[in-house]
Enzyme design. Structure first.
Site, short mmCIF file in Angstrom:
data_model
loop_
_atom_site.label_atom_id
_atom_site.label_comp_id
_atom_site.label_asym_id
_atom_site.label_seq_id
_atom_site.Cartn_x
_atom_site.Cartn_y
_atom_site.Cartn_z
N CYS A 1 34.95 48.94 -53.34
CA CYS A 1 33.67 48.49 -52.78
C CYS A 1 32.61 49.59 -52.76
O CYS A 1 31.42 49.32 -52.96
CB CYS A 1 33.89 47.88 -51.40
SG CYS A 1 34.81 46.31 -51.53
N LYS B 1 30.34 40.05 -46.70
CA LYS B 1 30.52 39.69 -48.11
C LYS B 1 31.95 39.24 -48.35
O LYS B 1 32.83 39.47 -47.52
CB LYS B 1 30.20 40.90 -49.00
CG LYS B 1 31.12 42.07 -48.73
CD LYS B 1 30.74 43.29 -49.54
CE LYS B 1 31.67 44.44 -49.25
NZ LYS B 1 33.07 44.18 -49.63
N ASP C 1 32.45 48.86 -45.55
CA ASP C 1 33.77 48.32 -45.16
C ASP C 1 34.64 49.28 -44.34
O ASP C 1 35.85 49.42 -44.63
CB ASP C 1 34.52 47.87 -46.42
CG ASP C 1 33.81 46.76 -47.18
OD1 ASP C 1 32.71 46.36 -46.77
OD2 ASP C 1 34.35 46.30 -48.21
N HIS D 1 43.62 40.24 -46.12
CA HIS D 1 42.92 41.30 -45.40
C HIS D 1 41.54 40.82 -44.98
O HIS D 1 40.98 39.92 -45.60
CB HIS D 1 42.78 42.56 -46.29
CG HIS D 1 41.88 42.34 -47.47
ND1 HIS D 1 42.32 41.74 -48.63
CD2 HIS D 1 40.57 42.59 -47.67
CE1 HIS D 1 41.32 41.65 -49.49
NE2 HIS D 1 40.24 42.15 -48.93
N HIS E 1 36.47 37.71 -45.37
CA HIS E 1 37.04 36.63 -46.17
C HIS E 1 37.49 35.43 -45.32
O HIS E 1 38.06 35.63 -44.25
CB HIS E 1 38.28 37.14 -46.92
CG HIS E 1 38.02 38.24 -47.90
ND1 HIS E 1 37.08 38.14 -48.90
CD2 HIS E 1 38.58 39.47 -48.04
CE1 HIS E 1 37.09 39.25 -49.61
NE2 HIS E 1 37.98 40.08 -49.10
C1 VGL Z 1 37.97 46.26 -50.87
C2 VGL Z 1 39.75 45.48 -52.08
C3 VGL Z 1 39.56 44.21 -51.58
C4 VGL Z 1 37.10 47.43 -50.48
C5 VGL Z 1 37.76 45.01 -50.36
O1 VGL Z 1 36.47 47.38 -49.40
O2 VGL Z 1 37.06 48.41 -51.25
N1 VGL Z 1 38.96 46.50 -51.73
N2 VGL Z 1 38.57 44.00 -50.72
ZN ZN Z 2 38.38 42.10 -49.80
#
Ligand code: VGL
Ligand code: ZN
Length: 207
Positions: A151, A106, A8, A81, A48
């Protein structure tokens, strides 16, 4: 074979982004420096749909950071986000994507969150990443990126459970730190589970 998993590394997780992680931009040069030392590089991308169930905006009166429920599981509520197709969901500028052979998206199911690159948070559905990696002959997985306390942590813990030798590149990861100490606790949890905590400078070239 050694695999680098970039978790991410996306605009919304950089400082100033929708879910900005302090120092998040600092993982980019680490990722770029490490890639040539690996036989395979893959990336995950939080992806998302609009109105995802983890977004506080979908629940009147609730705010980001508060605890709620989603898919029968405890769920931290987040700011909107990494919405599919937005610039916030794009990979960080300067992140070298040329050697990345697979991108695993994801968090696409609005009814459950997915921190790990391997399973949703309820371990109900696999993303197929483990089978892909096994098919490629992966043995050692080096996990780094954003965010250490979400994540990155859940990706590393699942990797370990799936039977991979698993490493956290600590200086290549940064955390949300919703509560002070969350990152240190996440690193401890990974270490106790059997994840080997390493520095990027100590990672040797594969083969
Ligand atoms: C993440 C919170 C919500 C991450 C993703 O990539 O750690 N954290 N979505
Ligand atoms: Zn997220």
């Amino acid at each position: 074979m050694k695999v680098l998993i970039l978790v991410d590394v996306q605009n919304d997780f950089l400082p100033g982004g929708a879910l900005g992680v302090p120092g998040g931009n600092e993982v980019v040069p680490v990722a770029n420096r490490l890639q040539p030392r690996f036989g395979l590089v893959v990336a995950t991308q939080d992806w998302h749909p609009k109105g995802h169930g983890s977004f506080a905006s979908t629940r009147p009166g609730r705010k980001p950071g508060e605890l709620a429920e989603l898919g029968g599981l405890p769920q931290v509520l987040w700011p909107d986000h990494c919405v599919q197709g937005t610039s916030g969901a794009a990979f960080a500028p300067g992140l070298d994507m040329n050697r990345v052979e697979a991108i695993l998206r994801k968090g696409t199911d609005p009814a459950i969150d997915s921190y790990s690159g391997f399973f949703d948070n309820g371990h109900r559905k696999s993303t197929g990443l483990a089978d892909y990696l096994r098919g490629r002959g992966a043995t050692d997985l080096y996990v780094m990126g954003l965010a250490t306390d979400y994540c990155v942590k859940f990706t590393a813990l699942d990797a370990l459970q799936l039977g991979f030798r698993t490493f956290l590149v600590e200086d290549g990861s940064r955390g949300v730190e919703l509560r002070p100490g969350d990152v240190a606790r996440a690193v401890d949890e990974m270490r106790q589970a059997g994840v080997q905590i390493v520095r990027s400078g100590d990672v040797q070239t594969d083969g």
